[in-house]
Design an enzyme around this catalytic site. Sequence first.
Site, PDB file in Angstrom:
ATOM      1  N   ASP A   9      28.070  13.207 -33.336  1.00  0.00           N
ATOM      2  CA  ASP A   9      27.814  12.909 -34.738  1.00  0.00           C
ATOM      3  C   ASP A   9      28.643  13.829 -35.631  1.00  0.00           C
ATOM      4  O   ASP A   9      28.871  14.989 -35.297  1.00  0.00           O
ATOM      5  CB  ASP A   9      26.310  13.113 -35.014  1.00  0.00           C
ATOM      6  CG  ASP A   9      25.891  12.613 -36.378  1.00  0.00           C
ATOM      7  OD1 ASP A   9      26.483  11.624 -36.867  1.00  0.00           O
ATOM      8  OD2 ASP A   9      24.961  13.193 -36.963  1.00  0.00           O
ATOM      9  N   ASP A  35      29.331   8.901 -43.045  1.00  0.00           N
ATOM     10  CA  ASP A  35      28.209   8.889 -42.109  1.00  0.00           C
ATOM     11  C   ASP A  35      28.534   8.082 -40.856  1.00  0.00           C
ATOM     12  O   ASP A  35      28.579   6.849 -40.899  1.00  0.00           O
ATOM     13  CB  ASP A  35      26.954   8.338 -42.786  1.00  0.00           C
ATOM     14  CG  ASP A  35      25.716   8.509 -41.905  1.00  0.00           C
ATOM     15  OD1 ASP A  35      25.797   9.240 -40.896  1.00  0.00           O
ATOM     16  OD2 ASP A  35      24.676   7.915 -42.219  1.00  0.00           O
TER      17      ASP A  35
END
Length: 420
Positions: free
Chosen positions: A297, A99
């Site tokens: 991301d 993440d």
Amino acid sequence: MAYLPLLALLALSSLLRSTTPAPAGLQLGLTHVDAGSPFTFTERVRRAAQRSRHRRELLEARLADSSGDIEVPITPSKFEYKLEFSIGTPELNVTAILDTGSELVWTQCRPCDPCVQQSTPVYDPANSSSFSRLPCTSPLYDYQVFKRFDPPTCHYAYGYGSGATQGVLAMETFTFGTKSVSNITFGCSKQSKGNFAGTSGIVGFGRGNLSLISQLGFRKFSYCLTSFNSSSSSQLRLGSLATPNGTASKVQSTPFLDDTNLYRVSLRGISLGEALLPIPNATFEYRRDELSGTVIDSGTGQTQLPNPVYEIVKQNITSLVGLPVVDLSSTIGLDLCFSVSSWPPPPVPDMTFHFDNADMTIPPANYMYPDQNAGAFCLVMQRSESNLTIVGNYQQQNMHVVYDVAGRMLSFMPARCEDL
Ligand SMILES: *[C@@H]1O[C@H](CO)[C@@H](O)[C@H](O)[C@H]1NC(C)=O
Ligand SMILES: *[C@@H]1O[C@H](CO)[C@@H](O)[C@H](O)[C@H]1NC(C)=O
Ligand SMILES: *[C@@H]1O[C@H](CO)[C@@H](O)[C@H](O)[C@H]1NC(C)=O
Ligand SMILES: *[C@@H]1O[C@H](CO)[C@@H](O)[C@H](O)[C@H]1NC(C)=O
Ligand SMILES: *[C@@H]1O[C@H](CO)[C@@H](O)[C@H](O)[C@H]1NC(C)=O
Ligand SMILES: *[C@@H]1O[C@H](CO)[C@@H](O)[C@H](O)[C@H]1NC(C)=O
Ligand SMILES: *[C@@H]1O[C@H](CO)[C@@H](O)[C@H](O)[C@H]1NC(C)=O
Ligand SMILES: *[C@@H]1O[C@H](CO)[C@@H](O)[C@H](O)[C@H]1NC(C)=O
Ligand SMILES: CC(=O)N[C@H]1CO[C@H](CO)[C@@H](O)[C@@H]1O
């Protein structure tokens, strides 16, 4: 008590010192959460569309409130890639989510209640000779990312939208491939809820001091994501191995903007082929205290564009493709699809994201999705009601993307990720 967070800030960097010198570089495989699943290609795109939407809600909630306690509607997984490593002595193999949007490293710890289902045995600190719990007096319990308890308790709590982890802070040996690093600070999760794709937890690669990359003392990391439809795993590289490859002219670099845990960059415009789309450049501007600006991301599948930007992209692609528009949002989950009666669909040009000082040019395969079964040709991007742009991983296929965390620079260049 007001001095405590400040104290935590000052003390944190000295608290996070893993004592085994980290290796110069590491290389790990990354597996897509739907890899090896029985889903059809169309189903995988639809699932990615759904995850992307929920991921955006999570990142927006995090930007709006960074204090750990986040609730957004109940959702499926909000993550895209997982990696394998082992924890403890003797080593226990686990998988965890990568993440880049958060910093905590955590894994479920026995006994836990509730535990979420994971595909490997749950780590038991009692079985490991290298486990040590942080004392309750550790200032890390007051670290800014955690939810505050009043009165203070010896527990951390950290939210992921509808998911969350709560437990104790501890140190342990983590082994990546053949390389072990002792005393990594992590969350030993005694209560977990949410959908973490059957993994044991999350490895944060965000910008904070608790993230794995910071704890290992690496200046940078990179990934190279194979095609969405490929069965080959992708690569994550840390430290010296995360070096931009290729001729200098192909490597593009743009600075990270300061501010949050997320990797913010400055997007200025978008072109289709040679044509710069008429997007007022204020649309992309980053205004503090507003959901605005651009984030890159790894955990968001499909790029999220503010509604006004999406509309312009949509109109221009529609006029380029020249086929009837069909609404397949309920089956494929994408807003803009064209009905194709004869294959292949008409060619479309490359798309370029113009960042500050760097152009990211992506081939049609990184933004248009041909689905012959559905007879459709779709734009793999989504509209967002906020002004936040998120560059998702579908758009980053077959690109070596280097996050120079210490040097505050994002670099990227085309690569054949399956050949690495
Ligand atoms: C992270 O560590 C650096 C030094 O290593 C320190 O300057 C900085 O304040 C720390 N940040 C936080 C949020 O604790
Ligand atoms: C890890 O930390 C523990 C507790 O602080 C300490 O006893 C141990 O010596 C450290 N391990 C290494 C390899 O430094
Ligand atoms: C743990 O993973 C390593 C590397 O993938 C593998 O060689 C080893 O056999 C695994 N151990 C167990 C107990 O599954
Ligand atoms: C922990 O140790 C016990 C007793 O040795 C063993 O039965 C159990 O399988 C171990 N569990 C894990 C997750 O390693
Ligand atoms: C927007 O365009 C104007 C005029 O071309 C320029 O001066 C300004 O720097 C641009 N703003 C951004 C955020 O790119
Ligand atoms: C995967 O996608 C690439 C690029 O769009 C395409 O060339 C290839 O045929 C696709 N493979 C499969 C199995 O769908
Ligand atoms: C997005 O930004 C524009 C200014 O460029 C502003 O008028 C609009 O209200 C913003 N939208 C949201 C949802 O914040
Ligand atoms: C860089 O190039 C070398 C030699 O061509 C190759 O072995 C290596 O895998 C490449 N690395 C990346 C990240 O592209
Ligand atoms: C080539 C093309 O179709 N350009 C259009 C892109 O969208 C804007 C906004 O709708 C139009 O003004 C352009 O003509």
